[in-house]
Design a protein around this motif. Sequence first.
Motif, PDB file in Angstrom:
ATOM      1  N   PRO A  38       0.823  -1.217   0.000  1.00 54.53           N
ATOM      2  CA  PRO A  38       0.000   0.000   0.000  1.00 54.53           C
ATOM      3  C   PRO A  38       0.855   1.265   0.000  1.00 54.53           C
ATOM      4  O   PRO A  38       2.003   1.267   0.446  1.00 54.53           O
ATOM      5  N   TYR A  39       0.266   2.349  -0.517  1.00 53.53           N
ATOM      6  CA  TYR A  39       0.943   3.642  -0.473  1.00 53.53           C
ATOM      7  C   TYR A  39      -0.115   4.742  -0.381  1.00 53.53           C
ATOM      8  O   TYR A  39      -1.302   4.511  -0.656  1.00 53.53           O
ATOM      9  N   ASP A  40       0.331   5.919  -0.006  1.00 54.09           N
ATOM     10  CA  ASP A  40      -0.548   7.093   0.099  1.00 54.09           C
ATOM     11  C   ASP A  40      -0.459   7.859  -1.215  1.00 54.09           C
ATOM     12  O   ASP A  40       0.572   8.454  -1.523  1.00 54.09           O
ATOM     13  N   ARG A  41      -1.541   7.864  -1.991  1.00 53.80           N
ATOM     14  CA  ARG A  41      -1.477   8.493  -3.307  1.00 53.80           C
ATOM     15  C   ARG A  41      -1.312  10.008  -3.235  1.00 53.80           C
ATOM     16  O   ARG A  41      -0.903  10.644  -4.202  1.00 53.80           O
ATOM     17  N   ALA A  42      -1.598  10.602  -2.058  1.00 57.78           N
ATOM     18  CA  ALA A  42      -1.460  12.053  -1.914  1.00 57.78           C
ATOM     19  C   ALA A  42      -0.028  12.478  -1.622  1.00 57.78           C
ATOM     20  O   ALA A  42       0.370  13.603  -1.926  1.00 57.78           O
ATOM     21  N   THR A  43       0.770  11.571  -1.028  1.00 57.91           N
ATOM     22  CA  THR A  43       2.110  11.980  -0.592  1.00 57.91           C
ATOM     23  C   THR A  43       3.237  11.120  -1.152  1.00 57.91           C
ATOM     24  O   THR A  43       4.401  11.486  -1.021  1.00 57.91           O
ATOM     25  N   GLU A  44       2.913   9.980  -1.766  1.00 54.31           N
ATOM     26  CA  GLU A  44       3.952   9.077  -2.247  1.00 54.31           C
ATOM     27  C   GLU A  44       3.796   8.807  -3.745  1.00 54.31           C
ATOM     28  O   GLU A  44       2.697   8.937  -4.294  1.00 54.31           O
ATOM     29  N   SER A  45       4.884   8.430  -4.378  1.00 51.65           N
ATOM     30  CA  SER A  45       4.883   8.119  -5.807  1.00 51.65           C
ATOM     31  C   SER A  45       4.849   6.606  -6.000  1.00 51.65           C
ATOM     32  O   SER A  45       5.780   5.900  -5.608  1.00 51.65           O
ATOM     33  N   ARG A  46       3.791   6.125  -6.607  1.00 48.68           N
ATOM     34  CA  ARG A  46       3.689   4.684  -6.845  1.00 48.68           C
ATOM     35  C   ARG A  46       4.750   4.213  -7.831  1.00 48.68           C
ATOM     36  O   ARG A  46       5.263   3.104  -7.722  1.00 48.68           O
ATOM     37  N   GLU A  47       5.058   5.058  -8.810  1.00 53.03           N
ATOM     38  CA  GLU A  47       6.081   4.700  -9.791  1.00 53.03           C
ATOM     39  C   GLU A  47       7.443   4.500  -9.126  1.00 53.03           C
ATOM     40  O   GLU A  47       8.164   3.539  -9.430  1.00 53.03           O
ATOM     41  N   THR A  48       7.789   5.403  -8.204  1.00 48.01           N
ATOM     42  CA  THR A  48       9.071   5.295  -7.504  1.00 48.01           C
ATOM     43  C   THR A  48       9.126   4.055  -6.630  1.00 48.01           C
ATOM     44  O   THR A  48      10.121   3.313  -6.627  1.00 48.01           O
ATOM     45  N   ILE A  49       8.059   3.809  -5.885  1.00 47.77           N
ATOM     46  CA  ILE A  49       8.019   2.637  -5.005  1.00 47.77           C
ATOM     47  C   ILE A  49       8.149   1.356  -5.827  1.00 47.77           C
ATOM     48  O   ILE A  49       8.925   0.456  -5.499  1.00 47.77           O
ATOM     49  N   ALA A  50       7.377   1.268  -6.915  1.00 43.27           N
ATOM     50  CA  ALA A  50       7.405   0.056  -7.737  1.00 43.27           C
ATOM     51  C   ALA A  50       8.762  -0.145  -8.403  1.00 43.27           C
ATOM     52  O   ALA A  50       9.274  -1.272  -8.470  1.00 43.27           O
ATOM     53  N   ALA A  51       9.355   0.948  -8.892  1.00 44.02           N
ATOM     54  CA  ALA A  51      10.663   0.837  -9.550  1.00 44.02           C
ATOM     55  C   ALA A  51      11.724   0.343  -8.574  1.00 44.02           C
ATOM     56  O   ALA A  51      12.572  -0.499  -8.929  1.00 44.02           O
ATOM     57  N   ARG A  52      11.685   0.837  -7.340  1.00 41.31           N
ATOM     58  CA  ARG A  52      12.657   0.399  -6.340  1.00 41.31           C
ATOM     59  C   ARG A  52      12.463  -1.068  -5.978  1.00 41.31           C
ATOM     60  O   ARG A  52      13.438  -1.814  -5.818  1.00 41.31           O
ATOM     61  N   LEU A  53      11.215  -1.488  -5.862  1.00 37.82           N
ATOM     62  CA  LEU A  53      10.938  -2.889  -5.566  1.00 37.82           C
ATOM     63  C   LEU A  53      11.432  -3.797  -6.687  1.00 37.82           C
ATOM     64  O   LEU A  53      12.052  -4.840  -6.444  1.00 37.82           O
ATOM     65  N   ALA A  54      11.140  -3.400  -7.921  1.00 40.40           N
ATOM     66  CA  ALA A  54      11.538  -4.210  -9.071  1.00 40.40           C
ATOM     67  C   ALA A  54      13.060  -4.332  -9.144  1.00 40.40           C
ATOM     68  O   ALA A  54      13.604  -5.422  -9.393  1.00 40.40           O
ATOM     69  N   GLU A  55      13.751  -3.211  -8.893  1.00 42.41           N
ATOM     70  CA  GLU A  55      15.210  -3.236  -8.949  1.00 42.41           C
ATOM     71  C   GLU A  55      15.783  -4.123  -7.847  1.00 42.41           C
ATOM     72  O   GLU A  55      16.701  -4.928  -8.088  1.00 42.41           O
ATOM     73  N   ALA A  56      15.234  -3.998  -6.666  1.00 44.99           N
ATOM     74  CA  ALA A  56      15.743  -4.766  -5.538  1.00 44.99           C
ATOM     75  C   ALA A  56      15.533  -6.271  -5.732  1.00 44.99           C
ATOM     76  O   ALA A  56      16.357  -7.079  -5.304  1.00 44.99           O
ATOM     77  N   ARG A  57      14.446  -6.633  -6.403  1.00 49.78           N
ATOM     78  CA  ARG A  57      14.109  -8.050  -6.564  1.00 49.78           C
ATOM     79  C   ARG A  57      14.548  -8.621  -7.909  1.00 49.78           C
ATOM     80  O   ARG A  57      14.399  -9.819  -8.143  1.00 49.78           O
ATOM     81  N   GLY A  58      15.020  -7.755  -8.800  1.00 48.19           N
ATOM     82  CA  GLY A  58      15.354  -8.216 -10.135  1.00 48.19           C
ATOM     83  C   GLY A  58      14.133  -8.567 -10.947  1.00 48.19           C
ATOM     84  O   GLY A  58      14.203  -9.330 -11.924  1.00 48.19           O
ATOM     85  N   ALA A  59      12.985  -8.014 -10.558  1.00 44.60           N
ATOM     86  CA  ALA A  59      11.717  -8.331 -11.212  1.00 44.60           C
ATOM     87  C   ALA A  59      11.468  -7.400 -12.399  1.00 44.60           C
ATOM     88  O   ALA A  59      12.107  -6.352 -12.538  1.00 44.60           O
ATOM     89  N   THR A  60      10.513  -7.774 -13.232  1.00 49.20           N
ATOM     90  CA  THR A  60      10.115  -6.942 -14.366  1.00 49.20           C
ATOM     91  C   THR A  60       9.032  -5.975 -13.931  1.00 49.20           C
ATOM     92  O   THR A  60       8.025  -6.378 -13.331  1.00 49.20           O
ATOM     93  N   LEU A  61       9.233  -4.704 -14.204  1.00 47.59           N
ATOM     94  CA  LEU A  61       8.231  -3.690 -13.894  1.00 47.59           C
ATOM     95  C   LEU A  61       7.205  -3.640 -15.019  1.00 47.59           C
ATOM     96  O   LEU A  61       7.569  -3.527 -16.195  1.00 47.59           O
ATOM     97  N   VAL A  62       5.938  -3.734 -14.666  1.00 49.04           N
ATOM     98  CA  VAL A  62       4.866  -3.732 -15.664  1.00 49.04           C
ATOM     99  C   VAL A  62       3.921  -2.567 -15.374  1.00 49.04           C
ATOM    100  O   VAL A  62       2.989  -2.697 -14.572  1.00 49.04           O
ATOM    101  N   PRO A  63       4.145  -1.408 -15.997  1.00 46.99           N
ATOM    102  CA  PRO A  63       3.254  -0.263 -15.789  1.00 46.99           C
ATOM    103  C   PRO A  63       1.855  -0.555 -16.322  1.00 46.99           C
ATOM    104  O   PRO A  63       1.653  -1.460 -17.144  1.00 46.99           O
ATOM    105  N   SER A  64       0.901   0.249 -15.896  1.00 47.71           N
ATOM    106  CA  SER A  64      -0.480   0.013 -16.311  1.00 47.71           C
ATOM    107  C   SER A  64      -0.780   0.510 -17.721  1.00 47.71           C
ATOM    108  O   SER A  64      -1.751   0.067 -18.339  1.00 47.71           O
ATOM    109  N   PHE A  65       0.040   1.435 -18.256  1.00 48.87           N
ATOM    110  CA  PHE A  65      -0.206   1.910 -19.615  1.00 48.87           C
ATOM    111  C   PHE A  65       1.063   2.285 -20.362  1.00 48.87           C
ATOM    112  O   PHE A  65       1.085   2.288 -21.585  1.00 48.87           O
TER     113      PHE A  65
END
Length: 323
Positions: A120-147
């Motif tokens: 979960p994240y706070d859409r008013a104060t946090e960036s979902r793109e940044t959080i997801a990119a950091r997670l993907a990098e840390a795990r070596g996973a593929t980032l799949v944006p919604s559009f």
Amino acid sequence: MTIMRHPTRAGVRDAAAKVAAVLPPTPIYHREINGVEIVFKAECLQPIGAFKVRGAWHRLTALSDEARQRGVVAFSSGNHAQGIAWAAKRLGISATVVMPADAPAAKRESTLALGAELVPYDRATESRETIAARLAEARGATLVPSFDDPWVIEGQGSAGVEAAAQMAAAGLGAPRHVVVPCGGGGLAAGLALALPEARVTVVEPEGWDDMRRSLEASWIEPVGDAPPPTACDALQAMRVSPLTFDVLARRDATGVAVSEAEVRAAQRWAAAQLRLVVEPGGAVALAAVLAGRVAVEPGMLVILSGGNVDMADYARVLAGEGA
């Protein structure tokens, strides 16, 4: 994320074949509005309740065996999340989704039930793109944006290939004008590629109509600070992507915005006339047609993009509260 290619019409055709192999076509309905027969594509009847399963399936099936083993990370308010979770479960891929803490409970619960991990994240104060990119990098996973992804855009375009075939089989002719809900523009761009002869009109909630403004300005305009509240949680992209904007700009697409009251009226119309449950974001294209913001014409195809509603909110809409 670096995009190595652009979405193509050939990619849309490939995606349509892949989607057809695992999912039945969603139905089309036709009704008269102001004396003109209009066709509606019920993407709200997908197994996850929205069109997003198309792009998710095309994207995840394009991953290498090695990439599948490392998993995927996505960010979504709910519909893309469910699409990713559905595709990942079927393919045996681990999926993590960054989702707003205030996302509708039905969307959260459905995503969890499909086996995805939620962050979960706070859409008013946090960036979902940044959080997801950091997670993907840390795990070596593929980032799949919604559009903002060529495979996702092509996958969404499979709805247009499907609709054109259904309209031809029903003797309704080819789609001449597509009216489509727009958040980041993945579905609209995919349809523009799938249906090169059809005009495209994107529809957004008032105050969130950045694609409309971007198309009019000929460059990308973000939503801006302090946008108004909207029930259309699926359409709250703060900025469209160069990929989707480029496709739509090249096709001379246009855009309109609709009010919250017009969206609620469209939801009630869909329930009464089509017997369909359509969520607010999924109803904006219908709202634009019913409100006269887009003139009806023969060969018009209107996309009902999702049906994942909060039942308490939906009951109030049907009761006419806030009308």
